[in-house]
Design an enzyme around this catalytic site. Structure first.
Site, mmCIF file in Angstrom:
data_model
loop_
_atom_site.group_PDB
_atom_site.id
_atom_site.type_symbol
_atom_site.label_atom_id
_atom_site.label_comp_id
_atom_site.label_asym_id
_atom_site.label_seq_id
_atom_site.Cartn_x
_atom_site.Cartn_y
_atom_site.Cartn_z
ATOM 1 N N TYR A 145 0.845 -1.201 0.000
ATOM 2 C CA TYR A 145 0.000 0.000 0.000
ATOM 3 C C TYR A 145 0.884 1.257 0.000
ATOM 4 O O TYR A 145 1.708 1.420 0.909
ATOM 5 C CB TYR A 145 -0.893 -0.071 1.243
ATOM 6 C CG TYR A 145 -1.521 1.205 1.729
ATOM 7 C CD1 TYR A 145 -2.283 2.016 0.893
ATOM 8 C CD2 TYR A 145 -1.385 1.593 3.072
ATOM 9 C CE1 TYR A 145 -2.873 3.176 1.373
ATOM 10 C CE2 TYR A 145 -1.979 2.740 3.557
ATOM 11 C CZ TYR A 145 -2.717 3.541 2.700
ATOM 12 O OH TYR A 145 -3.293 4.682 3.184
ATOM 13 N N ILE A 232 -7.345 -4.600 7.621
ATOM 14 C CA ILE A 232 -8.352 -3.570 7.337
ATOM 15 C C ILE A 232 -9.379 -4.021 6.290
ATOM 16 O O ILE A 232 -10.511 -3.554 6.278
ATOM 17 C CB ILE A 232 -7.652 -2.249 6.907
ATOM 18 C CG1 ILE A 232 -8.629 -1.082 6.810
ATOM 19 C CG2 ILE A 232 -6.896 -2.386 5.610
ATOM 20 C CD1 ILE A 232 -7.963 0.288 6.642
ATOM 21 N N LYS A 272 -12.867 0.700 5.430
ATOM 22 C CA LYS A 272 -13.109 -0.081 4.204
ATOM 23 C C LYS A 272 -14.364 -0.948 4.350
ATOM 24 O O LYS A 272 -15.239 -0.918 3.500
ATOM 25 C CB LYS A 272 -11.901 -0.968 3.894
ATOM 26 C CG LYS A 272 -10.572 -0.235 3.942
ATOM 27 C CD LYS A 272 -10.443 0.823 2.877
ATOM 28 C CE LYS A 272 -9.148 1.599 3.036
ATOM 29 N NZ LYS A 272 -8.981 2.659 2.063
HETATM 30 C C1 LIG Z 1 -3.698 -1.505 3.969
HETATM 31 C C2 LIG Z 1 -4.200 -0.181 4.464
HETATM 32 N N1 LIG Z 1 -3.903 0.202 5.713
HETATM 33 C C3 LIG Z 1 -4.329 1.379 6.188
HETATM 34 C C4 LIG Z 1 -5.094 2.242 5.418
HETATM 35 C C5 LIG Z 1 -5.553 3.544 6.018
HETATM 36 O O1 LIG Z 1 -6.874 3.441 6.462
HETATM 37 P P1 LIG Z 1 -7.599 4.502 7.395
HETATM 38 O O2 LIG Z 1 -8.550 5.273 6.527
HETATM 39 O O3 LIG Z 1 -8.360 3.689 8.409
HETATM 40 O O4 LIG Z 1 -6.580 5.364 8.027
HETATM 41 C C6 LIG Z 1 -5.430 1.879 4.126
HETATM 42 C C7 LIG Z 1 -6.229 2.781 3.269
HETATM 43 O O5 LIG Z 1 -6.259 2.679 2.066
HETATM 44 C C8 LIG Z 1 -4.971 0.633 3.631
HETATM 45 O O6 LIG Z 1 -5.266 0.231 2.393
#
Ligand SMILES: Cc1ncc(COP(=O)(O)O)c(C=O)c1O
Length: 468
Positions: A145, A232, A272
């Site tokens: 990511y 997530i 998500k």
């Molecule tokens: C793997 C992963 N971790 C963390 C996040 C960040 O999410 P949050 O909106 O809860 O901060 C994302 C967002 O795209 C993600 O894909």
């Protein structure tokens, strides 16, 4: 500039990666079916907009939850004054139940081991602060990511060392690749503090297999290091039986209450699975008491508002609703993913077989002029400026092979997705109709003008004709 801190001017935030640059270009010229039909379609945003109707009807049926009432009585003052960084107990109870439900109740979670954070972004960074010192390393499978450069490295000073995964085995994590990354970190003089994975994977859209999880557990046990599992996307798995959470993998191996158990930390968020990134609800779940207690203290810097906690505790307490939501959402995501995969297939583009997430990992190696990251960037620019789609190039995810792209499918309407597929089909038809494909690919590339190619405008206008 000299008056500012080094952090302010350092570039490890990753803001200049094509992942973020694509967003900026999209902002300048966003697609709108009526106002701007030749604009850029945003396919670089992992947002889930497919099940808002379910949440909105729940809210319409339960006005008290939004009105901050309990049994008809206002609790406005109670919530406005609440500032305990341990979070609302009722909310944490509902969250652990929800996490179990997503894991088909195979594992149970204890609300005392849960720490609330302002999103998974904050949760991941907080864990880095708890587990590593500046200059220590975390090993991450690539592709990963793009936001992790910001979240894990920027403020903490932690280094990321890639675990190389390749298309030859569907980008699976292997034991030799883990050892190699560990050795690479050591050669760089870095102390390895842990491994971080996303399960299901962003950007691959696949769940981590039990055998990969077992290799990871063996690896961190042997090295005496930590593992962070960012789960997530756990509620987005289309065939939920294929999702094995790290907790389940450990439990099945009877590793509860061992040292390894204390070195595994889970990150979760409602951004998500419930499609609520604006609410900023994330969390850390850890069996390590010291980590939990440090993370709770650190959470002062990124708390979740009590108003949000209250509303969500009410939604999650409706078990009938959450069951229906998860099922319907998964079904809709699957259908949407299939639409994208078949649209791409129609344009002779293949994807990695996936079973989760809000995106697919697309193989466009055959459209590169050469097998290089420069060629990938050229293709990315053409797709952005000429085809009018903002997709994320593999290089922004640190993929080691050029030609892979992440395409998101849940942040737009079916109609918009269909237009995106028509555009990509027109593009590949155009490329393949050229007698000298290489020459053609190079010739038409005119990203400097930042104008969309003819076929995009033609398509957009023909769509308007059809709509009438
Ligand atoms: C793997 C992963 N971790 C963390 C996040 C960040 O999410 P949050 O909106 O809860 O901060 C994302 C967002 O795209 C993600 O894909």
């Amino acid at each position: 500039m000299k008056m500012l801190s080094r952090k302010t001017s350092c570039d490890s935030h990753g803001q200049d990666s094509s992942y973020f640059l694509g967003w900026q270009e999209y902002e300048k010229n966003p697609y709108d079916a009526v106002q701007n039909p030749s604009g850029i379609i945003q396919m670089g945003l992992a947002e889930n907009q497919l099940s808002f109707d379910l949440l909105e009807s729940w809210i319409a049926e339960n006005p008290d939850a939004v009105g901050l009432k309990r049994n008809g009585e206002s609790i406005f003052k109670e919530l406005a004054l609440f500032q305990d960084y341990h979070g609302l107990p009722a909310f944490k109870n509902e969250l652990v139940d929800f996490m179990s439900k997503i894991r088909r109740n195979k594992v149970k979670f204890d609300p005392k081991k849960l720490v609330l954070n302002a999103g998974a972004t904050s949760a991941n960074e907080t864990l880095m602060f708890c587990l590593a010192d500046p200059g220590d390393a975390f090993l991450l499978p690539v592709p990963y990511y793009p936001g992790f450069d910001r979240d894990l490295k920027w403020r903490t000073g932690v280094e990321i060392v890639p675990i190389q995964c390749s298309s030859s085995n569907g980008f699976k994590i292997t034991a030799p690749a883990l050892e190699e990354a560990y050795m690479q970190a050591q050669n760089l003089g870095l102390k390895v503090k842990g491994v971080l994975i996303t399960n299901p994977s962003n950007p691959l859209g696949t769940t981590t297999t039990r055998s990969e999880l077992n290799d990871l557990i063996d690896f961190i046990a042997a090295k005496g290091i930590h593992m962070v599992c960012d789960e997530i996307y756990s509620g987005t798995v289309f065939d939920s039986s294929s999702f094995v959470s790290i907790t389940e993998a450990l439990t099945d191996r009877k590793l509860e209450y061992t040292q390894v158990w204390n070195r595994i930390h889970i990150v979760y968020s409602l951004s998500k699975d419930l499609g609520l990134p604006g609410f900023r609800v994330g969390m850390i779940y850890s069996n390590n008491e010291t980590v939990v207690s440090a993370a709770i203290k650190m959470s002062s810097f990124g708390l979740v508002s009590s108003q949000t906690q209250y509303l969500l505790s009410r939604i999650l307490s409706d078990k009938k609703f959450t069951s229906k939501y998860l099922k319907t959402n998964q079904k809709r995501l699957r259908k949407r993913k299939e639409l994208l995969v078949s649209g791409l297939k129609n344009a002779d583009i293949k994807c990695l077989k996936s079973n989760a997430g809000l995106f697919v990992w697309v193989d466009m190696r055959h459209l590169l002029i050469s097998d290089t990251f420069e060629a990938e960037k050229e293709l990315w620019k053409r797709i952005l400026f000429e085809v009018g789609l903002n997709v994320s190039p593999g290089s922004s995810c640190h993929c080691s092979e050029p030609g892979w792209f992440r395409m998101c499918f849940a942040n737009m309407s079916v109609e918009t997705l269909k237009i995106a597929m028509q555009r990509i089909k027109a593009f590949t038809d155009y490329v393949s109709s050229a007698s000298d494909k290489r020459k053609h690919l190079a010739l038409v590339c005119n990203s400097k003008t930042r104008s969309l190619a003819k076929w995009v405008c033609q398509l957009a206008s023909s769509d308007r004709e059809r709509d009438r």
